[in-house]
Design a protein around this motif. Structure first.
Motif, PDB file in Angstrom:
ATOM      1  N   LYS A 158       2.592   2.189 -13.776  1.00  0.00           N
ATOM      2  CA  LYS A 158       1.037   1.981 -13.914  1.00  0.00           C
ATOM      3  C   LYS A 158       0.778   0.182 -12.393  1.00  0.00           C
ATOM      4  O   LYS A 158      -0.642   0.626 -11.498  1.00  0.00           O
ATOM      5  CB  LYS A 158       1.072   0.921 -14.388  1.00  0.00           C
ATOM      6  N   ASN A 159       1.686   0.032 -11.975  1.00  0.00           N
ATOM      7  CA  ASN A 159       1.818  -1.117 -11.075  1.00  0.00           C
ATOM      8  C   ASN A 159       1.647  -0.916  -9.732  1.00  0.00           C
ATOM      9  O   ASN A 159       1.007  -0.779  -8.733  1.00  0.00           O
ATOM     10  CB  ASN A 159       2.891  -2.395 -10.618  1.00  0.00           C
ATOM     11  N   ALA A 160       1.694   0.581  -9.043  1.00  0.00           N
ATOM     12  CA  ALA A 160       2.098   1.227  -8.071  1.00  0.00           C
ATOM     13  C   ALA A 160       1.186   1.981  -7.754  1.00  0.00           C
ATOM     14  O   ALA A 160       0.432   1.814  -6.932  1.00  0.00           O
ATOM     15  CB  ALA A 160       3.141   2.341  -7.958  1.00  0.00           C
ATOM     16  N   PHE A 161       0.401   2.666  -8.962  1.00  0.00           N
ATOM     17  CA  PHE A 161      -0.633   2.815  -8.180  1.00  0.00           C
ATOM     18  C   PHE A 161      -1.722   1.746  -8.600  1.00  0.00           C
ATOM     19  O   PHE A 161      -3.346   2.717  -8.620  1.00  0.00           O
ATOM     20  CB  PHE A 161      -1.323   3.673  -9.574  1.00  0.00           C
ATOM     21  N   LYS A 162      -1.863   0.739  -8.577  1.00  0.00           N
ATOM     22  CA  LYS A 162      -2.853  -0.993  -8.644  1.00  0.00           C
ATOM     23  C   LYS A 162      -3.180  -0.756  -7.161  1.00  0.00           C
ATOM     24  O   LYS A 162      -4.367  -1.320  -6.797  1.00  0.00           O
ATOM     25  CB  LYS A 162      -1.912  -1.650  -9.321  1.00  0.00           C
ATOM     26  N   THR A 163      -2.254  -0.036  -6.925  1.00  0.00           N
ATOM     27  CA  THR A 163      -2.402  -0.475  -5.078  1.00  0.00           C
ATOM     28  C   THR A 163      -2.632   0.704  -4.121  1.00  0.00           C
ATOM     29  O   THR A 163      -3.109   1.581  -4.661  1.00  0.00           O
ATOM     30  CB  THR A 163      -0.972  -1.073  -4.514  1.00  0.00           C
ATOM     31  N   LYS A 164      -3.836   0.249  -2.865  1.00  0.00           N
ATOM     32  CA  LYS A 164      -3.988   1.008  -2.354  1.00  0.00           C
ATOM     33  C   LYS A 164      -3.066   1.418  -1.026  1.00  0.00           C
ATOM     34  O   LYS A 164      -3.006   2.752  -0.814  1.00  0.00           O
ATOM     35  CB  LYS A 164      -5.046   0.628  -1.583  1.00  0.00           C
ATOM     36  N   VAL A 165      -2.012   0.962  -1.456  1.00  0.00           N
ATOM     37  CA  VAL A 165      -1.220   2.042   0.102  1.00  0.00           C
ATOM     38  C   VAL A 165      -0.382   2.931  -0.786  1.00  0.00           C
ATOM     39  O   VAL A 165      -0.549   4.107   0.204  1.00  0.00           O
ATOM     40  CB  VAL A 165       0.310   1.058   0.340  1.00  0.00           C
ATOM     41  N   ILE A 166       0.133   3.391  -1.927  1.00  0.00           N
ATOM     42  CA  ILE A 166       0.630   4.542  -2.172  1.00  0.00           C
ATOM     43  C   ILE A 166      -0.717   6.038  -2.140  1.00  0.00           C
ATOM     44  O   ILE A 166      -0.417   6.990  -2.041  1.00  0.00           O
ATOM     45  CB  ILE A 166       0.556   4.589  -4.270  1.00  0.00           C
ATOM     46  N   TYR A 167      -2.370   5.613  -1.959  1.00  0.00           N
ATOM     47  CA  TYR A 167      -3.151   6.580  -2.152  1.00  0.00           C
ATOM     48  C   TYR A 167      -2.906   7.387  -0.778  1.00  0.00           C
ATOM     49  O   TYR A 167      -3.777   8.024  -0.563  1.00  0.00           O
ATOM     50  CB  TYR A 167      -4.167   6.078  -2.325  1.00  0.00           C
ATOM     51  N   ALA A 168      -2.713   5.452   0.657  1.00  0.00           N
ATOM     52  CA  ALA A 168      -2.623   5.981   1.487  1.00  0.00           C
ATOM     53  C   ALA A 168      -1.992   6.963   2.335  1.00  0.00           C
ATOM     54  O   ALA A 168      -1.716   8.146   3.386  1.00  0.00           O
ATOM     55  CB  ALA A 168      -2.623   4.563   2.476  1.00  0.00           C
ATOM     56  N   MET A 169      -0.590   6.455   1.302  1.00  0.00           N
ATOM     57  CA  MET A 169       0.644   6.877   2.406  1.00  0.00           C
ATOM     58  C   MET A 169       0.768   8.651   1.689  1.00  0.00           C
ATOM     59  O   MET A 169       1.189   9.378   2.166  1.00  0.00           O
ATOM     60  CB  MET A 169       1.580   6.746   1.377  1.00  0.00           C
ATOM     61  N   LEU A 170       0.071   8.680   0.591  1.00  0.00           N
ATOM     62  CA  LEU A 170       0.004  10.109  -0.491  1.00  0.00           C
ATOM     63  C   LEU A 170      -0.973  11.201   0.759  1.00  0.00           C
ATOM     64  O   LEU A 170      -0.626  12.430   0.506  1.00  0.00           O
ATOM     65  CB  LEU A 170      -0.348  10.257  -1.638  1.00  0.00           C
ATOM     66  N   THR A 171      -2.100  10.323   1.046  1.00  0.00           N
ATOM     67  CA  THR A 171      -3.238  11.188   1.575  1.00  0.00           C
ATOM     68  C   THR A 171      -2.476  11.910   3.229  1.00  0.00           C
ATOM     69  O   THR A 171      -2.926  12.870   3.657  1.00  0.00           O
ATOM     70  CB  THR A 171      -3.995  10.410   1.928  1.00  0.00           C
ATOM     71  N   VAL A 172      -1.685  10.969   3.482  1.00  0.00           N
ATOM     72  CA  VAL A 172      -0.869  10.577   5.293  1.00  0.00           C
ATOM     73  C   VAL A 172      -0.008  11.981   5.361  1.00  0.00           C
ATOM     74  O   VAL A 172       0.001  13.052   6.009  1.00  0.00           O
ATOM     75  CB  VAL A 172      -0.505   9.228   5.915  1.00  0.00           C
ATOM     76  N   PHE A 173       0.894  11.731   4.050  1.00  0.00           N
ATOM     77  CA  PHE A 173       1.789  12.831   3.708  1.00  0.00           C
ATOM     78  C   PHE A 173       1.463  14.190   3.819  1.00  0.00           C
ATOM     79  O   PHE A 173       2.296  15.482   4.374  1.00  0.00           O
ATOM     80  CB  PHE A 173       2.569  12.065   3.004  1.00  0.00           C
ATOM     81  N   LEU A 217       7.799   2.142  -1.100  1.00  0.00           N
ATOM     82  CA  LEU A 217       7.468   2.051  -2.514  1.00  0.00           C
ATOM     83  C   LEU A 217       8.545   1.180  -3.623  1.00  0.00           C
ATOM     84  O   LEU A 217       7.962   0.890  -4.615  1.00  0.00           O
ATOM     85  CB  LEU A 217       7.361   3.031  -2.689  1.00  0.00           C
ATOM     86  N   GLY A 218       9.569   1.093  -2.942  1.00  0.00           N
ATOM     87  CA  GLY A 218      10.711   0.880  -4.630  1.00  0.00           C
ATOM     88  C   GLY A 218      11.377  -0.971  -3.757  1.00  0.00           C
ATOM     89  O   GLY A 218      12.605  -0.752  -4.648  1.00  0.00           O
ATOM     90  N   PHE A 219      11.261  -0.910  -2.391  1.00  0.00           N
ATOM     91  CA  PHE A 219      11.948  -2.341  -2.048  1.00  0.00           C
ATOM     92  C   PHE A 219      12.391  -3.020  -2.617  1.00  0.00           C
ATOM     93  O   PHE A 219      13.533  -3.888  -2.862  1.00  0.00           O
ATOM     94  CB  PHE A 219      11.556  -2.277  -0.075  1.00  0.00           C
ATOM     95  N   SER A 220      11.369  -3.330  -2.820  1.00  0.00           N
ATOM     96  CA  SER A 220      11.000  -4.590  -3.868  1.00  0.00           C
ATOM     97  C   SER A 220      10.782  -5.333  -5.211  1.00  0.00           C
ATOM     98  O   SER A 220      10.231  -5.427  -6.357  1.00  0.00           O
ATOM     99  CB  SER A 220       9.103  -5.957  -3.677  1.00  0.00           C
ATOM    100  N   VAL A 221      11.156  -3.371  -6.101  1.00  0.00           N
ATOM    101  CA  VAL A 221      10.946  -3.412  -7.061  1.00  0.00           C
ATOM    102  C   VAL A 221      11.514  -4.432  -7.896  1.00  0.00           C
ATOM    103  O   VAL A 221      11.034  -4.725  -9.643  1.00  0.00           O
ATOM    104  CB  VAL A 221      11.288  -2.169  -8.104  1.00  0.00           C
ATOM    105  N   VAL A 222      12.193  -5.113  -7.445  1.00  0.00           N
ATOM    106  CA  VAL A 222      13.786  -5.452  -8.533  1.00  0.00           C
ATOM    107  C   VAL A 222      13.902  -6.693  -8.061  1.00  0.00           C
ATOM    108  O   VAL A 222      13.599  -7.751  -9.442  1.00  0.00           O
ATOM    109  CB  VAL A 222      15.383  -5.213  -8.595  1.00  0.00           C
TER     110      VAL A 222
END
Length: 482
Positions: free
Chosen positions: A15-30, A147-152
């Motif tokens: 839920k937190n991951a998809f709140k940010t626009k970064v995931i969508y940008a990364m997914l699009t480029v990938f 995507l995961g470096f700051s999770v904890v």
């Protein structure tokens, strides 16, 4: 440890991951990179195989179009062997671009495999080719780290962890839930590549159904799934042990540089230093010198073949080679081919053994390096590794030897015993015999051979998965909320 809590933390992470626009940008480029790599890979596979099949057919037509001719002349006329690209090479190019794909086959001589893509490139090929395997091996790990470096670490910094732990949440639940959440994100990038490859095998390659390509496909992507799971555990572990998000990111980038660049390059340099290989000129000279020492079948005064002639005359109880029931010239060429082929194989096997020792140094680093492990597995099951190249060389040499010996047998059988040369148009064999000798067909190496080649990588990934689970268990006891 409650499963409900694990899935709760996983859902919270997503839920937190998809709140940010970064995931969508990364997914699009990938996805754009994936589309480009897929189109390039499929086009390269289709175009190269079409070209190689066309030239294989032309070589065959040229062979069959020869008129009545002396068999020894046909042995030197020779033919070509072309290496066909394997279906999964559209996913992982491996070393195919550097090893060549065609070899000229003729009597008494073993030619090298030529016409590599690298030989015709402008030099940019040294930086690598964008393939779907490269995206999974190099690019996706960086995305997962980001995507995961700051999770904890971030939750420790803002005090969220203390609240969670005070509400009876367990460290195991938190770490496992976040790891699975990151793995779900990895699947968003991974699954499209799996579907594209499966679609190609099903609709784009007619030979995939008859071959073992589907089994290779399953083993290949199972290996990648384990690799991505390991990366997710690794990311969460680093985030847990780092005092800040910044330190976690720098640590993960350092791990990527170490395992992707420094360790492979260092192991290759060490391997080349410990096990040096001879130059092409030195190798060919060594083979020729051994052949001369053993006996030159083209030299009428060669001591070895003079003794052979005397023994043949004694066995057949005749005084001259013209009295033999077969053409002695063909017999000498047959024995000479046996000798030269045996000596070449001895030197070639020795050279391959040196290359294998070099590769083993790099391959054994897979025990500690999951990036090397997945690369080994990927190339092995795609059929684009060094073993696949050597297998093609062996198939081509076997065909060359059979062709030369078949021509020698024809000379012994159909050319008169009194004929001692291949000049003129009378000492010939009918052209129908050329069609009787089958054309060269490159076969993919057996799956068992690929499994053996990938075994170290397979064991490495399985070991890393077990280590990851134990590591999370250990961290859950030592991790601190502050």
């Amino acid at each position: 440890m409650k499963k409900a809590n694990i899935f709760l933390f996983m859902k919270h992470f997503l839920k937190n991951a998809f709140k940010t626009k970064v995931i969508y940008a990364m997914l699009t480029v990938f996805m754009l990179l994936t589309a480009y790599a897929a189109v390039s890979g499929i086009h390269n596979y289709s175009e190269q195989n079409a070209i190689r099949l066309e030239h294989q057919q032309k070589a065959r037509q040229s062979w069959e179009a020869n008129p009545d001719k002396h068999p020894h002349r046909m042995a030197h006329f020779g033919s070509f062997a072309f290496r066909l690209k394997q279906p999964l090479s559209m996913f992982d190019y491996g070393i195919e671009s550097f090893t060549g794909n065609a070899v000229f086959l003729e009597a008494h001589r073993q030619n090298s495999v030529n016409f590599s893509d690298a030989g015709f490139s402008t030099g940019t090929l040294r930086f690598g080719e964008l393939s779907m395997a490269m995206l999974l091996q190099l690019v996706l790990p960086l995305i997962l780290f980001f995507l995961g470096f700051s999770v904890v670490a971030a939750e420790r910094e803002n005090g969220t962890l203390k609240i969670l732990l005070s509400q009876c949440a367990q460290w195991k639940e938190i770490l496992l839930g976040k790891s699975l959440g990151l793995f779900v994100l990895a699947l968003l990038f991974f699954v499209p590549i799996v579907l594209i490859t499966a679609f190609f095998l099903f609709f784009g390659d007619s030979n995939a159904i008859q071959s073992d390509s589907w089994l290779r496909f399953l083993l290949l992507f199972l290996g990648y799934a384990l690799f991505l799971l390991i990366l997710c555990f690794m990311t969460i572990a680093v985030s847990t042990t780092s005092r800040s998000s910044k330190n976690a990111l720098l640590t993960l980038l350092g791990i990527w540089l170490l395992l992707v660049v420094l360790v492979p390059k260092t192991s290759q340099a060490i391997a080349s230093s410990v096990y040096p290989t001879p130059s092409k000129f030195s190798f060919q000279t060594a083979v020729e010198q051994d052949v001369i020492k053993k006996g030159d079948s083209h030299d009428p005064n060669d001591p070895y073949f003079n003794k052979l002639r005397d023994s043949v005359l004694t066995v057949h109880k005749v005084d001259s080679v013209t009295q033999l029931p077969f053409n002695y010239g063909g017999f000498v060429m047959r024995e000479g081919e046996k000798t030269s082929a045996h000596l070449y194989k001895k030197h070639h096997d020795s050279l391959i053994n040196v290359y294998e020792k070099q590769n083993n140094i790099s391959r054994f680093t897979a025990i500690l390096n999951p990036f090397t492990a997945i690369k080994t597995i990927s190339m092995a099951f795609a059929g684009t590794d060094f073993k696949g190249y050597v297998d093609f060389q062996n198939q081509a040499e076997t065909y060359r030897y059979q062709l030369a010996q078949e021509m020698n047998e024809l000379q012994m059988e159909y050319i008169g015993a009194r004929v001692n040369n291949s000049e003129g148009k009378t000492n010939v064999v009918g052209h129908e015999h050329w069609e009787e000798f089958a054309d060269f067909e490159h076969q993919m190496q057996p799956l068992k051979s690929s499994v053996n080649e990938a075994s170290i990588g397979i064991y490495s990934l399985l070991g890393w998965v077990l280590l990851s689970f134990f590591g999370l268990g250990y961290l859950s006891k030592k991790a601190k909320a502050i």
